[in-house]
Design an enzyme around this catalytic site. Sequence first.
Site, PDB file in Angstrom:
ATOM      1  N   ASP A  49       0.844  -1.196   0.000  1.00 31.72           N
ATOM      2  CA  ASP A  49       0.000   0.000   0.000  1.00 31.72           C
ATOM      3  C   ASP A  49       0.875   1.239   0.000  1.00 31.72           C
ATOM      4  O   ASP A  49       2.086   1.178   0.270  1.00 31.72           O
ATOM      5  CB  ASP A  49      -0.948   0.003   1.197  1.00 31.72           C
ATOM      6  CG  ASP A  49      -0.207  -0.008   2.531  1.00 31.72           C
ATOM      7  OD1 ASP A  49       0.807  -0.727   2.647  1.00 31.72           O
ATOM      8  OD2 ASP A  49      -0.644   0.697   3.461  1.00 31.72           O
ATOM      9  N   GLU A  79       0.087  -1.178   5.676  1.00 37.16           N
ATOM     10  CA  GLU A  79       1.177  -0.656   6.504  1.00 37.16           C
ATOM     11  C   GLU A  79       1.059   0.841   6.720  1.00 37.16           C
ATOM     12  O   GLU A  79       1.352   1.352   7.812  1.00 37.16           O
ATOM     13  CB  GLU A  79       2.528  -0.995   5.859  1.00 37.16           C
ATOM     14  CG  GLU A  79       3.730  -0.776   6.763  1.00 37.16           C
ATOM     15  CD  GLU A  79       4.282   0.648   6.729  1.00 37.16           C
ATOM     16  OE1 GLU A  79       5.093   0.996   7.608  1.00 37.16           O
ATOM     17  OE2 GLU A  79       3.902   1.421   5.814  1.00 37.16           O
TER      18      GLU A  79
END
Length: 471
Positions: free
Chosen positions: A101, A166
Amino acid sequence: MENIDAVFKSIDEHQDEFIDLLRESVAIRSVSADPARRGDCIRMSEWARDQLRTLGAETSFWDLGKQQLQSGEELPLPPAVFGVYGRDKSKKTLLIYGHLDVQPAEKEDGWNTDPFELTEIDGKLFGRGSTDDKGPVIAWIAVLKVLKNLGIELPINIKFVLECMEESSSEGLEKGLEDNIDKISDVTYSCISDNYWLGRNKPCLTYGLRGICYYFVEISCARQDLHSGINGGSVPEALNDLMWIMSQLVTVDGQILIPGIAELVAPLTKDEDDLYDKIDFCVDTFKQETGSHGLISDSKKNLLMNRWRYPSLSLHGVEGAFSQPGAKTVIPAKVIGKFSLRIVPHMTPEATDKLVTSYLDSLWAKRKSPNTFKITSGHGGMPWVADFRDANFSAGSRAIERVYGMTPDFTREGGSIPVTLTIQDLTKSPVMLLPIGASDDMAHSQNEKINRENFVKGMKVLAAYLFELAV
């Protein structure tokens, strides 16, 4: 290591192919903080799973549950990708963690190029996620592609844990790791490539991260905001109380004024102290790059230690106070001051909370204000430190020496990567941070990039590291 030269040659020859693979991943707008992009995050996990599966890895998804939004809506968390490449019990096993991400990005934010279209300019590959952390993940995939194409047997077993949350506190991952502990209990070493070189010219290996404790100081003086012309001088003001308290937390030279904090810090060993003498770091360049008017210290060693191995206290803002342009003569009824401590070994959030609360309570007692006062703690994260002399770091160092012809710096970082400590605790295996990007890659900022040279040589370092671990 007789095959490593062939591996390096293949990486050079196929580098454009691997950059195209990075381009493909950057185009997936996997912004975990944006609920509207949750589908893209799930697609990013599927993309990575398919890449590993194509290489012959056994792959599966870990269901991480749901995310509760402030609106009350529930969204599925993107699944973590688990990949297994090799199950030879006679070989060591490496766990590789990475995230897929990215931070939000729009062209109008100040990007010179489309953030989701990888663009090469003067040897720099610009795009969101190019260095944080899609670039390093693709570098690992590229290494496996090369080994497969050359018919070279993997010298160790590899297990991948790739997540897509994350940048949103890795929500769900810790439980996912705990629920699947049986799948990673045989790990010998772990490696994370989610940080950066200290500078732009010399590689490093990172063995420590600071943790964090966050605090809110709330003071209220009235039921509603008051007019300073009508009420000024007649009531003790909440913002005055708050500024007085906040001014007694840290000195101009960074000394934390909370009693007992310094006594919690792990003592400096001679081996660690010696590391700082060898680190390639220019104080003047750092000052120029940060655009700061001054630094806490002109000494390289003192400055780096203050950034990495000693705690720091930062004030972050005041909620409830007027902060817009222009003049407003309001007395705010309630204000909330926000500050944090970056903590280091042997500090813990619990011990730090006690010291902070005790000190602020004592300050408030001295203030003798009739206003209401409340101190609350927000999120807390433990620091992490590894033994930079262990076999994992030795293998990483030899790999860098083979590719770059120099011994890497051994560094800490001032920020936090909470999953590092989680992986170390759960697997009981040594963890190493092996960055491939440079300090000017602008992760989280506009015009994020990774240098082509760093990307290509990074692949070579990762490949050499696999072989060095097998020694």
